[in-house]
Design an enzyme around this catalytic site. Structure first.
Site, PDB file in Angstrom:
ATOM      1  N   HIS A 146     -13.650  28.881 -29.739  1.00 18.28           N
ATOM      2  CA  HIS A 146     -12.419  29.174 -30.472  1.00 18.28           C
ATOM      3  C   HIS A 146     -11.984  30.608 -30.220  1.00 18.28           C
ATOM      4  O   HIS A 146     -12.730  31.420 -29.670  1.00 18.28           O
ATOM      5  CB  HIS A 146     -12.548  28.885 -31.969  1.00 18.28           C
ATOM      6  CG  HIS A 146     -13.438  29.817 -32.734  1.00 18.28           C
ATOM      7  ND1 HIS A 146     -13.512  29.816 -34.105  1.00 18.28           N
ATOM      8  CD2 HIS A 146     -14.300  30.789 -32.333  1.00 18.28           C
ATOM      9  CE1 HIS A 146     -14.367  30.730 -34.515  1.00 18.28           C
ATOM     10  NE2 HIS A 146     -14.858  31.333 -33.464  1.00 18.28           N
ATOM     11  N   CYS A 166     -13.576  38.633 -32.183  1.00 19.92           N
ATOM     12  CA  CYS A 166     -13.229  37.204 -32.295  1.00 19.92           C
ATOM     13  C   CYS A 166     -11.796  36.934 -31.851  1.00 19.92           C
ATOM     14  O   CYS A 166     -11.393  35.776 -31.732  1.00 19.92           O
ATOM     15  CB  CYS A 166     -13.440  36.717 -33.726  1.00 19.92           C
ATOM     16  SG  CYS A 166     -15.175  36.728 -34.210  1.00 19.92           S
ATOM     17  N   HIS A 184     -14.561  32.447 -27.443  1.00 18.48           N
ATOM     18  CA  HIS A 184     -16.031  32.507 -27.434  1.00 18.48           C
ATOM     19  C   HIS A 184     -16.541  31.249 -28.112  1.00 18.48           C
ATOM     20  O   HIS A 184     -15.760  30.517 -28.718  1.00 18.48           O
ATOM     21  CB  HIS A 184     -16.518  33.760 -28.166  1.00 18.48           C
ATOM     22  CG  HIS A 184     -16.111  33.785 -29.603  1.00 18.48           C
ATOM     23  ND1 HIS A 184     -14.881  34.244 -30.012  1.00 18.48           N
ATOM     24  CD2 HIS A 184     -16.732  33.347 -30.717  1.00 18.48           C
ATOM     25  CE1 HIS A 184     -14.778  34.107 -31.317  1.00 18.48           C
ATOM     26  NE2 HIS A 184     -15.890  33.562 -31.776  1.00 18.48           N
ATOM     27  N   HIS A 223     -19.597  28.855 -30.400  1.00 14.23           N
ATOM     28  CA  HIS A 223     -20.638  28.812 -31.434  1.00 14.23           C
ATOM     29  C   HIS A 223     -21.372  27.480 -31.341  1.00 14.23           C
ATOM     30  O   HIS A 223     -20.782  26.466 -30.956  1.00 14.23           O
ATOM     31  CB  HIS A 223     -20.038  28.913 -32.833  1.00 14.23           C
ATOM     32  CG  HIS A 223     -19.389  30.219 -33.130  1.00 14.23           C
ATOM     33  ND1 HIS A 223     -20.090  31.367 -33.388  1.00 14.23           N
ATOM     34  CD2 HIS A 223     -18.083  30.569 -33.203  1.00 14.23           C
ATOM     35  CE1 HIS A 223     -19.253  32.354 -33.618  1.00 14.23           C
ATOM     36  NE2 HIS A 223     -18.019  31.901 -33.512  1.00 14.23           N
ATOM     37  N   ASP A 226     -17.309  18.305 -30.503  1.00 16.58           N
ATOM     38  CA  ASP A 226     -18.360  18.804 -29.608  1.00 16.58           C
ATOM     39  C   ASP A 226     -17.811  19.113 -28.214  1.00 16.58           C
ATOM     40  O   ASP A 226     -17.134  18.288 -27.598  1.00 16.58           O
ATOM     41  CB  ASP A 226     -19.496  17.781 -29.513  1.00 16.58           C
ATOM     42  CG  ASP A 226     -20.726  18.370 -28.840  1.00 16.58           C
ATOM     43  OD1 ASP A 226     -20.998  19.584 -29.032  1.00 16.58           O
ATOM     44  OD2 ASP A 226     -21.420  17.626 -28.121  1.00 16.58           O
ATOM     45  N   HIS A 227     -18.112  20.329 -27.737  1.00 13.36           N
ATOM     46  CA  HIS A 227     -17.655  20.818 -26.442  1.00 13.36           C
ATOM     47  C   HIS A 227     -16.137  20.815 -26.325  1.00 13.36           C
ATOM     48  O   HIS A 227     -15.582  20.511 -25.260  1.00 13.36           O
ATOM     49  CB  HIS A 227     -18.329  20.050 -25.294  1.00 13.36           C
ATOM     50  CG  HIS A 227     -19.768  20.439 -25.125  1.00 13.36           C
ATOM     51  ND1 HIS A 227     -20.751  19.995 -25.980  1.00 13.36           N
ATOM     52  CD2 HIS A 227     -20.376  21.266 -24.252  1.00 13.36           C
ATOM     53  CE1 HIS A 227     -21.911  20.526 -25.624  1.00 13.36           C
ATOM     54  NE2 HIS A 227     -21.710  21.308 -24.575  1.00 13.36           N
TER      55      HIS A 227
HETATM   56 NI    NI Z   1     -16.261  32.846 -33.643  1.00 12.68          NI
END
Ligand code: NI
Length: 134
Positions: free
Chosen positions: A13, A32, A38, A40, A77-78
């Site tokens: 995100h 961010c 980036h 998570h 996911d992904h």
């Molecule tokens: Ni983040």
């Protein structure tokens, strides 16, 4: 009685409010706000509540797992949370908003006898968001 099942998904995100200036977004979100985003490894805890049924279970594990897989994991996911999840399209994909979206997506047409009682989303070990559902 409550049962919590833990699930995981990985996603990317970028935190950015389009109506704010470049400088304000940088101030608000720090790294961010980096243009290319980036990722998570999110941990999602789904808690259901009810009395054990004739089989002695609050909820059938396979039924809950299938529901979460279909409604949440397959969608997140992904993925890029800024672009790929329609329910997040109008929101900044903070984990606050991710948790809200997950709650809404799970609650819609909830098919299980046990009630959805809590959604908890951990973005990192230090950032954990929880929605109690009454
Ligand atoms: Ni983040």
């Amino acid at each position: 009685m409550r049962l919590t099942r833990r699930y995981r998904f990985s996603a990317s995100h970028r935190l950015d409010v389009p109506s704010l200036s470049v400088e304000d977004n940088r101030r608000l979100f720090g790294k961010c706000n980096n243009p290319w985003g980036h990722g998570h490894d999110y941990v999602v805890d789904v808690t259901v509540e009810g009395s054990p049924d004739a089989s002695g279970q609050v909820v059938g594990r396979a039924a809950l797992d299938g529901l979460v897989r279909e409604k949440i994991l397959d969608r997140f996911d992904h993925k890029n949370l800024n672009q790929d999840v329609a329910e997040l399209a109008a929101r900044v994909p903070t984990t606050e908003n991710v948790a809200e979206a997950i709650r809404e997506m799970l609650a819609k047409d909830w098919p299980l006898a046990a009630r959805l009682a809590r959604v908890r989303v951990a973005e990192t070990d230090r950032n954990i968001f929880e929605l109690e559902i009454r």
